[in-house]
Write an enzyme that holds these catalytic residues in place. Structure first.
Site, PDB file in Angstrom:
ATOM      1  N   ARG A   1      -3.785  22.465  14.596  1.00 12.15           N
ATOM      2  CA  ARG A   1      -2.452  22.757  14.065  1.00 12.15           C
ATOM      3  C   ARG A   1      -2.482  22.843  12.548  1.00 12.15           C
ATOM      4  NH1 ARG A   1       0.813  22.959  18.341  1.00 12.15           N
ATOM      5  NH2 ARG A   1       0.199  21.660  20.104  1.00 12.15           N
TER       6      ARG A   1
ATOM      7  N   VAL B   1      -7.827  29.483   2.140  1.00  7.83           N
ATOM      8  CA  VAL B   1      -9.028  28.843   2.678  1.00  7.83           C
ATOM      9  C   VAL B   1     -10.008  29.950   3.055  1.00  7.83           C
ATOM     10  CG1 VAL B   1      -9.971  27.340   4.460  1.00  7.83           C
ATOM     11  CG2 VAL B   1      -7.698  26.864   3.522  1.00  7.83           C
TER      12      VAL B   1
ATOM     13  N   HIS C   1      -9.978  32.738   9.609  1.00 11.47           N
ATOM     14  CA  HIS C   1      -9.071  32.075  10.553  1.00 11.47           C
ATOM     15  C   HIS C   1      -7.945  33.005  10.956  1.00 11.47           C
ATOM     16  CE1 HIS C   1      -7.701  31.156   6.428  1.00 11.47           C
ATOM     17  NE2 HIS C   1      -6.469  31.254   6.918  1.00 11.47           N
TER      18      HIS C   1
HETATM   19  P1  AMP Z   1      -4.474  31.271   4.404  1.00 11.80           P
HETATM   20  O1  AMP Z   1      -3.440  31.575   3.361  1.00 11.80           O
HETATM   21  O2  AMP Z   1      -4.525  32.315   5.480  1.00 11.80           O
HETATM   22  O3  AMP Z   1      -5.832  30.991   3.804  1.00 11.80           O
HETATM   23  O4  AMP Z   1      -3.962  29.969   5.125  1.00 11.80           O
HETATM   24  C1  AMP Z   1      -4.624  28.743   5.099  1.00 11.80           C
HETATM   25  C2  AMP Z   1      -3.828  27.811   5.952  1.00 11.80           C
HETATM   26  O5  AMP Z   1      -4.574  26.619   6.128  1.00 11.80           O
HETATM   27  C3  AMP Z   1      -2.479  27.384   5.356  1.00 11.80           C
HETATM   28  O6  AMP Z   1      -1.440  27.736   6.271  1.00 11.80           O
HETATM   29  C4  AMP Z   1      -2.615  25.870   5.197  1.00 11.80           C
HETATM   30  O7  AMP Z   1      -1.408  25.197   5.469  1.00 11.80           O
HETATM   31  C5  AMP Z   1      -3.694  25.532   6.192  1.00 11.80           C
HETATM   32  N1  AMP Z   1      -4.472  24.337   5.898  1.00 11.80           N
HETATM   33  C6  AMP Z   1      -5.088  24.012   4.729  1.00 11.80           C
HETATM   34  N2  AMP Z   1      -5.734  22.845   4.838  1.00 11.80           N
HETATM   35  C7  AMP Z   1      -5.538  22.407   6.110  1.00 11.80           C
HETATM   36  C8  AMP Z   1      -5.943  21.261   6.842  1.00 11.80           C
HETATM   37  N3  AMP Z   1      -6.703  20.300   6.301  1.00 11.80           N
HETATM   38  N4  AMP Z   1      -5.549  21.149   8.136  1.00 11.80           N
HETATM   39  C9  AMP Z   1      -4.785  22.106   8.705  1.00 11.80           C
HETATM   40  N5  AMP Z   1      -4.375  23.215   8.076  1.00 11.80           N
HETATM   41  C10 AMP Z   1      -4.726  23.370   6.789  1.00 11.80           C
END
Ligand code: AMP
Ligand code: ZN
Length: 108
Positions: free
Chosen positions: A27, A94, A98
């Protein structure tokens, strides 16, 4: 090691909802929808831009897992959205490939 690699290895706390030898789903820590799950390959790939031809089956597995989780979350029929940000210009924060599975909004 990146944050998602640490989650895959169980070295960071997260709410894992699915895991096998190739794929992990957990999640999102900052959910943008009632259901917000991230589906990631266990191996580190920076983004879709870094995918190789031998990753083709793995990409298909991400979609199959997303579909199964949508059913499990009860949104398989009502509908859901899959988003994959690729690169800084798209807001990818990140840098471990994903798929966002988003759904569960009340469309009433
Ligand atoms: P993006 O902008 O596609 O790189 O989205 C990265 C997503 O990772 C964001 O929606 C964050 O809220 C989520 N995220 C970052 N760190 C974590 C974590 N430790 N556990 C779960 N989700 C995370
Ligand atoms: Zn990684």
């Amino acid at each position: 090691m990146c944050v998602f690699c640490r989650i895959v290895k169980g070295e960071t706390t997260s709410e894992i909802v699915y895991q096998d030898e190739e794929v992990t789903a957990f999640r999102d820590i900052n959910p943008k929808a009632p259901t917000h799950i991230l589906v990631v390959p266990n191996k580190h790939i920076r983004s879709l831009a870094y995918v190789e031809p031998e990753d083709t089956l793995l990409l298909g597995r991400l979609l199959q897992v997303a579909k199964a989780l949508a059913d499990q979350e009860g949104i398989g029929r009502t509908g859901y959205r899959l988003i994959m940000n690729c690169g800084y210009g798209a807001g990818q924060i990140v840098h471990h490939l994903h798929l966002h599975l988003l759904g569960g909004w009340d469309m009433g």
